[in-house]
Design a protein around this motif. Sequence first.
Motif, PDB file in Angstrom:
ATOM      1  N   GLU A 145     -17.601  -4.678  18.377  1.00  0.00           N
ATOM      2  CA  GLU A 145     -18.694  -5.198  19.542  1.00  0.00           C
ATOM      3  C   GLU A 145     -19.880  -4.896  19.096  1.00  0.00           C
ATOM      4  O   GLU A 145     -20.878  -5.764  19.252  1.00  0.00           O
ATOM      5  CB  GLU A 145     -18.152  -4.610  20.860  1.00  0.00           C
ATOM      6  CG  GLU A 145     -18.897  -4.998  21.844  1.00  0.00           C
ATOM      7  CD  GLU A 145     -18.454  -4.360  23.196  1.00  0.00           C
ATOM      8  OE1 GLU A 145     -19.403  -3.977  24.232  1.00  0.00           O
ATOM      9  OE2 GLU A 145     -17.277  -4.388  23.594  1.00  0.00           O
ATOM     10  N   GLY A 146     -20.287  -3.690  18.815  1.00  0.00           N
ATOM     11  CA  GLY A 146     -21.433  -3.500  18.255  1.00  0.00           C
ATOM     12  C   GLY A 146     -22.081  -4.180  17.242  1.00  0.00           C
ATOM     13  O   GLY A 146     -23.369  -4.449  17.108  1.00  0.00           O
ATOM     14  N   ALA A 147     -21.194  -4.398  16.172  1.00  0.00           N
ATOM     15  CA  ALA A 147     -21.597  -5.273  14.906  1.00  0.00           C
ATOM     16  C   ALA A 147     -21.598  -6.679  15.154  1.00  0.00           C
ATOM     17  O   ALA A 147     -21.751  -7.404  14.136  1.00  0.00           O
ATOM     18  CB  ALA A 147     -21.223  -4.610  13.736  1.00  0.00           C
ATOM     19  N   LYS A 148     -20.930  -7.211  16.215  1.00  0.00           N
ATOM     20  CA  LYS A 148     -20.487  -8.552  16.612  1.00  0.00           C
ATOM     21  C   LYS A 148     -19.433  -9.062  15.297  1.00  0.00           C
ATOM     22  O   LYS A 148     -19.602 -10.145  14.702  1.00  0.00           O
ATOM     23  CB  LYS A 148     -21.612  -9.263  16.565  1.00  0.00           C
ATOM     24  CG  LYS A 148     -22.382  -9.036  17.929  1.00  0.00           C
ATOM     25  CD  LYS A 148     -23.570  -9.874  18.038  1.00  0.00           C
ATOM     26  CE  LYS A 148     -24.458  -9.569  19.239  1.00  0.00           C
ATOM     27  NZ  LYS A 148     -24.911  -8.110  19.542  1.00  0.00           N
ATOM     28  N   ALA A 149     -18.693  -8.111  14.944  1.00  0.00           N
ATOM     29  CA  ALA A 149     -17.658  -8.321  13.904  1.00  0.00           C
ATOM     30  C   ALA A 149     -16.295  -8.653  14.363  1.00  0.00           C
ATOM     31  O   ALA A 149     -15.905  -8.376  15.523  1.00  0.00           O
ATOM     32  CB  ALA A 149     -17.720  -7.428  12.912  1.00  0.00           C
ATOM     33  N   ASP A 150     -15.339  -9.182  13.652  1.00  0.00           N
ATOM     34  CA  ASP A 150     -13.946  -9.475  13.942  1.00  0.00           C
ATOM     35  C   ASP A 150     -13.142  -8.324  13.409  1.00  0.00           C
ATOM     36  O   ASP A 150     -13.259  -8.012  12.315  1.00  0.00           O
ATOM     37  CB  ASP A 150     -13.404 -10.926  13.374  1.00  0.00           C
ATOM     38  CG  ASP A 150     -14.081 -11.795  14.228  1.00  0.00           C
ATOM     39  OD1 ASP A 150     -13.948 -11.959  15.200  1.00  0.00           O
ATOM     40  OD2 ASP A 150     -14.723 -12.869  13.468  1.00  0.00           O
ATOM     41  N   ILE A 151     -12.033  -7.917  14.054  1.00  0.00           N
ATOM     42  CA  ILE A 151     -11.185  -6.826  13.480  1.00  0.00           C
ATOM     43  C   ILE A 151     -10.116  -7.641  12.923  1.00  0.00           C
ATOM     44  O   ILE A 151      -9.556  -8.720  13.464  1.00  0.00           O
ATOM     45  CB  ILE A 151     -10.635  -6.111  14.619  1.00  0.00           C
ATOM     46  CG1 ILE A 151     -11.697  -5.421  15.366  1.00  0.00           C
ATOM     47  CG2 ILE A 151      -9.343  -5.279  14.160  1.00  0.00           C
ATOM     48  CD1 ILE A 151     -11.233  -4.783  16.877  1.00  0.00           C
ATOM     49  N   VAL A 152      -9.806  -7.436  11.852  1.00  0.00           N
ATOM     50  CA  VAL A 152      -8.973  -8.102  10.777  1.00  0.00           C
ATOM     51  C   VAL A 152      -7.581  -7.485  11.138  1.00  0.00           C
ATOM     52  O   VAL A 152      -6.396  -7.878  11.315  1.00  0.00           O
ATOM     53  CB  VAL A 152      -9.244  -8.209   9.241  1.00  0.00           C
ATOM     54  CG1 VAL A 152      -7.899  -8.893   8.803  1.00  0.00           C
ATOM     55  CG2 VAL A 152     -10.593  -9.050   9.371  1.00  0.00           C
ATOM     56  N   GLN A 153      -7.369  -6.051  11.207  1.00  0.00           N
ATOM     57  CA  GLN A 153      -6.222  -5.316  11.093  1.00  0.00           C
ATOM     58  C   GLN A 153      -6.486  -3.933  11.257  1.00  0.00           C
ATOM     59  O   GLN A 153      -7.546  -3.424  10.829  1.00  0.00           O
ATOM     60  CB  GLN A 153      -5.649  -5.422   9.796  1.00  0.00           C
ATOM     61  CG  GLN A 153      -4.066  -4.913   9.766  1.00  0.00           C
ATOM     62  CD  GLN A 153      -3.643  -4.951   8.345  1.00  0.00           C
ATOM     63  OE1 GLN A 153      -4.065  -5.098   7.460  1.00  0.00           O
ATOM     64  NE2 GLN A 153      -2.286  -5.091   8.684  1.00  0.00           N
ATOM     65  N   ILE A 154      -5.842  -3.288  12.058  1.00  0.00           N
ATOM     66  CA  ILE A 154      -5.876  -1.714  12.151  1.00  0.00           C
ATOM     67  C   ILE A 154      -4.519  -1.337  11.596  1.00  0.00           C
ATOM     68  O   ILE A 154      -3.440  -1.651  12.221  1.00  0.00           O
ATOM     69  CB  ILE A 154      -5.936  -1.509  13.527  1.00  0.00           C
ATOM     70  CG1 ILE A 154      -7.327  -1.968  14.211  1.00  0.00           C
ATOM     71  CG2 ILE A 154      -5.976   0.299  13.516  1.00  0.00           C
ATOM     72  CD1 ILE A 154      -7.663  -1.680  15.640  1.00  0.00           C
ATOM     73  N   ILE A 155      -4.284  -0.681  10.588  1.00  0.00           N
ATOM     74  CA  ILE A 155      -3.261  -0.223  10.131  1.00  0.00           C
ATOM     75  C   ILE A 155      -3.392   1.238   9.732  1.00  0.00           C
ATOM     76  O   ILE A 155      -4.154   1.670   9.008  1.00  0.00           O
ATOM     77  CB  ILE A 155      -2.685  -1.121   8.902  1.00  0.00           C
ATOM     78  CG1 ILE A 155      -1.283  -0.529   8.351  1.00  0.00           C
ATOM     79  CG2 ILE A 155      -3.810  -0.891   7.821  1.00  0.00           C
ATOM     80  CD1 ILE A 155      -0.711  -1.325   7.523  1.00  0.00           C
ATOM     81  N   GLY A 156      -2.264   2.274  10.471  1.00  0.00           N
ATOM     82  CA  GLY A 156      -2.526   3.565  10.231  1.00  0.00           C
ATOM     83  C   GLY A 156      -3.748   3.866  10.618  1.00  0.00           C
ATOM     84  O   GLY A 156      -4.163   3.839  11.776  1.00  0.00           O
ATOM     85  N   SER A 157      -4.698   4.686  10.032  1.00  0.00           N
ATOM     86  CA  SER A 157      -6.116   4.987  10.287  1.00  0.00           C
ATOM     87  C   SER A 157      -6.978   4.428   9.618  1.00  0.00           C
ATOM     88  O   SER A 157      -8.290   4.611   9.542  1.00  0.00           O
ATOM     89  CB  SER A 157      -6.187   6.629   9.926  1.00  0.00           C
ATOM     90  OG  SER A 157      -5.987   6.692   8.466  1.00  0.00           O
ATOM     91  N   THR A 158      -6.757   3.045   9.108  1.00  0.00           N
ATOM     92  CA  THR A 158      -7.572   2.281   8.319  1.00  0.00           C
ATOM     93  C   THR A 158      -8.024   0.923   9.290  1.00  0.00           C
ATOM     94  O   THR A 158      -7.001   0.260   9.904  1.00  0.00           O
ATOM     95  CB  THR A 158      -7.083   1.942   7.237  1.00  0.00           C
ATOM     96  OG1 THR A 158      -6.837   3.090   6.402  1.00  0.00           O
ATOM     97  CG2 THR A 158      -7.989   0.977   6.453  1.00  0.00           C
ATOM     98  N   ILE A 159      -9.122   0.672   9.339  1.00  0.00           N
ATOM     99  CA  ILE A 159      -9.731  -0.508  10.087  1.00  0.00           C
ATOM    100  C   ILE A 159     -10.370  -1.363   9.065  1.00  0.00           C
ATOM    101  O   ILE A 159     -11.092  -1.216   8.296  1.00  0.00           O
ATOM    102  CB  ILE A 159     -10.645  -0.016  11.269  1.00  0.00           C
ATOM    103  CG1 ILE A 159     -10.137   0.759  12.171  1.00  0.00           C
ATOM    104  CG2 ILE A 159     -11.071  -1.370  12.078  1.00  0.00           C
ATOM    105  CD1 ILE A 159     -11.222   1.775  12.935  1.00  0.00           C
TER     106      ILE A 159
END
Length: 97
Positions: free
Chosen positions: A67-81
Motif C-alpha cells: 500500500e505504501g509503495a503502491k505495488a502489487d503483491i505477487v506472492q507470500i510464501i513462507g516468510s518471503t514476500i
Amino acid sequence: MLTGKQKRYLRKKAHHLKPVFQIGKAGVNDNLIKQTLDALEARELIKLNVLQNCAEDKHFVAEAIAEGAKADIVQIIGSTIILYKESTENKRIELPN
C-alpha cells in the motif's frame, strides 16, 4: 491489479532472486517503504524476507508495504514476500496479457 497468468509469470521470474530487504523487529516504517519504492523503481520485481523476530504478521507487513509503495503483491510464501511495480523510467519486464 495482476491477473493469475501475470502472477505465475512473475513468480517464475522471481524464483532465482535473493531477498533485497529483511524486515525485523522494527517492522514496517517510512524508511523501509521509501527504500522499497526505490528498489522497485530500479528492479520492478523484488523479494522481501520477514524475520522471526518481527512482531507483525507477514500478511500485514506485505499489505502495508504494498500500500505504501503502491505495488502489487505477487506472492507470500513462507516468510518471503514478492512485490511488483512497473517502473516509470527503467521498464524491464513485459507482462503477458
